[in-house]
Scaffold this motif. Structure first.
Motif, mmCIF file in Angstrom:
data_model
loop_
_atom_site.group_PDB
_atom_site.id
_atom_site.type_symbol
_atom_site.label_atom_id
_atom_site.label_comp_id
_atom_site.label_asym_id
_atom_site.label_seq_id
_atom_site.Cartn_x
_atom_site.Cartn_y
_atom_site.Cartn_z
ATOM 1 N N MET A 1 0.842 -1.177 0.000
ATOM 2 C CA MET A 1 0.000 0.000 0.000
ATOM 3 C C MET A 1 0.886 1.239 0.000
ATOM 4 O O MET A 1 1.802 1.361 0.798
ATOM 5 N N ASP A 2 0.615 2.158 -0.898
ATOM 6 C CA ASP A 2 1.411 3.372 -1.040
ATOM 7 C C ASP A 2 0.791 4.478 -0.198
ATOM 8 O O ASP A 2 -0.336 4.903 -0.440
ATOM 9 N N LEU A 3 1.524 4.950 0.815
ATOM 10 C CA LEU A 3 1.005 5.971 1.724
ATOM 11 C C LEU A 3 1.329 7.389 1.275
ATOM 12 O O LEU A 3 0.776 8.345 1.805
ATOM 13 N N VAL A 4 2.233 7.531 0.310
ATOM 14 C CA VAL A 4 2.652 8.851 -0.145
ATOM 15 C C VAL A 4 1.854 9.227 -1.393
ATOM 16 O O VAL A 4 1.879 8.502 -2.383
ATOM 17 N N PRO A 5 1.141 10.369 -1.350
ATOM 18 C CA PRO A 5 0.369 10.775 -2.519
ATOM 19 C C PRO A 5 1.270 11.036 -3.724
ATOM 20 O O PRO A 5 2.435 11.413 -3.579
ATOM 21 N N GLU A 6 0.716 10.852 -4.909
ATOM 22 C CA GLU A 6 1.493 11.019 -6.142
ATOM 23 C C GLU A 6 2.010 12.442 -6.312
ATOM 24 O O GLU A 6 3.110 12.660 -6.792
ATOM 25 N N PHE A 7 1.219 13.445 -5.909
ATOM 26 C CA PHE A 7 1.682 14.815 -6.085
ATOM 27 C C PHE A 7 2.912 15.107 -5.226
ATOM 28 O O PHE A 7 3.750 15.911 -5.599
ATOM 29 N N VAL A 8 3.055 14.435 -4.098
ATOM 30 C CA VAL A 8 4.248 14.615 -3.266
ATOM 31 C C VAL A 8 5.452 14.002 -3.961
ATOM 32 O O VAL A 8 6.549 14.564 -3.955
ATOM 33 N N LYS A 9 5.252 12.854 -4.589
ATOM 34 C CA LYS A 9 6.344 12.206 -5.299
ATOM 35 C C LYS A 9 6.812 13.033 -6.492
ATOM 36 O O LYS A 9 7.969 12.979 -6.881
ATOM 37 N N SER A 10 5.894 13.798 -7.082
ATOM 38 C CA SER A 10 6.249 14.559 -8.277
ATOM 39 C C SER A 10 6.963 15.874 -7.958
ATOM 40 O O SER A 10 7.445 16.533 -8.865
ATOM 41 N N LEU A 11 7.015 16.267 -6.705
ATOM 42 C CA LEU A 11 7.694 17.513 -6.357
ATOM 43 C C LEU A 11 9.185 17.406 -6.647
ATOM 44 O O LEU A 11 9.803 16.375 -6.417
ATOM 45 N N THR A 12 9.735 18.473 -7.139
ATOM 46 C CA THR A 12 11.163 18.486 -7.422
ATOM 47 C C THR A 12 11.933 18.753 -6.134
ATOM 48 O O THR A 12 11.368 19.144 -5.112
ATOM 49 N N GLY A 13 13.243 18.563 -6.206
ATOM 50 C CA GLY A 13 14.084 18.855 -5.054
ATOM 51 C C GLY A 13 13.964 20.308 -4.635
ATOM 52 O O GLY A 13 13.920 20.627 -3.453
ATOM 53 N N LYS A 14 13.871 21.218 -5.621
ATOM 54 C CA LYS A 14 13.779 22.642 -5.302
ATOM 55 C C LYS A 14 12.472 22.971 -4.587
ATOM 56 O O LYS A 14 12.466 23.694 -3.588
ATOM 57 N N SER A 15 11.367 22.433 -5.071
ATOM 58 C CA SER A 15 10.079 22.740 -4.437
ATOM 59 C C SER A 15 10.003 22.136 -3.039
ATOM 60 O O SER A 15 9.426 22.733 -2.129
ATOM 61 N N ARG A 16 10.596 20.968 -2.851
ATOM 62 C CA ARG A 16 10.608 20.365 -1.517
ATOM 63 C C ARG A 16 11.485 21.175 -0.563
ATOM 64 O O ARG A 16 11.151 21.361 0.600
ATOM 65 N N TYR A 17 12.619 21.655 -1.083
ATOM 66 C CA TYR A 17 13.506 22.477 -0.260
ATOM 67 C C TYR A 17 12.796 23.767 0.144
ATOM 68 O O TYR A 17 12.862 24.177 1.302
ATOM 69 N N GLU A 18 12.112 24.396 -0.802
ATOM 70 C CA GLU A 18 11.367 25.621 -0.503
ATOM 71 C C GLU A 18 10.275 25.361 0.539
ATOM 72 O O GLU A 18 10.063 26.171 1.441
ATOM 73 N N ALA A 19 9.591 24.245 0.417
ATOM 74 C CA ALA A 19 8.561 23.898 1.398
ATOM 75 C C ALA A 19 9.180 23.660 2.779
ATOM 76 O O ALA A 19 8.639 24.101 3.796
#
Length: 91
Positions: free
Chosen positions: A1-19
């Motif tokens: 079962m995949d607990l991580v939503p697809e949109f989270v997986k699609s975030l780039t390193g830059k967008s994750r760093y900014e978040a």
């Protein structure tokens, strides 16, 4: 079962760093607000102390939390280039 939503997986390193940095800044602002709340817990002179923790204990805990957040922020800034360049592994 995949607990991580697809949109989270699609975030780039830059967008994750900014978040991540936005969350660190938000926590920093909350810690500033907590400091004023701690000051408000000081009982008037001559009254019985009714709080579960002493104001000094709260101030020490606040100081430790702020120092830990600053250390985390410094560490994240140190590795900023790597965090932005590489995709983060999310499983």
């Amino acid at each position: 079962m995949d607990l991580v939503p697809e949109f989270v997986k699609s975030l780039t390193g830059k967008s994750r760093y900014e978040a991540l940095m936005g969350n660190v800044q938000g926590l920093s602002m909350l810690m500033d607000g907590a400091k004023s709340l701690i000051k408000g817990c000081e009982p008037p002179p001559g009254t019985l102390y009714q709080f579960a923790a002493r104001v000094e204990e709260l101030e020490d805990a606040h100081k430790q939390a702020v120092e830990a957040l600053r250390a985390f922020h410094t560490r994240v800034k140190t590795y900023e280039a790597d965090l932005v360049a590489k995709p983060w592994k999310v499983s």
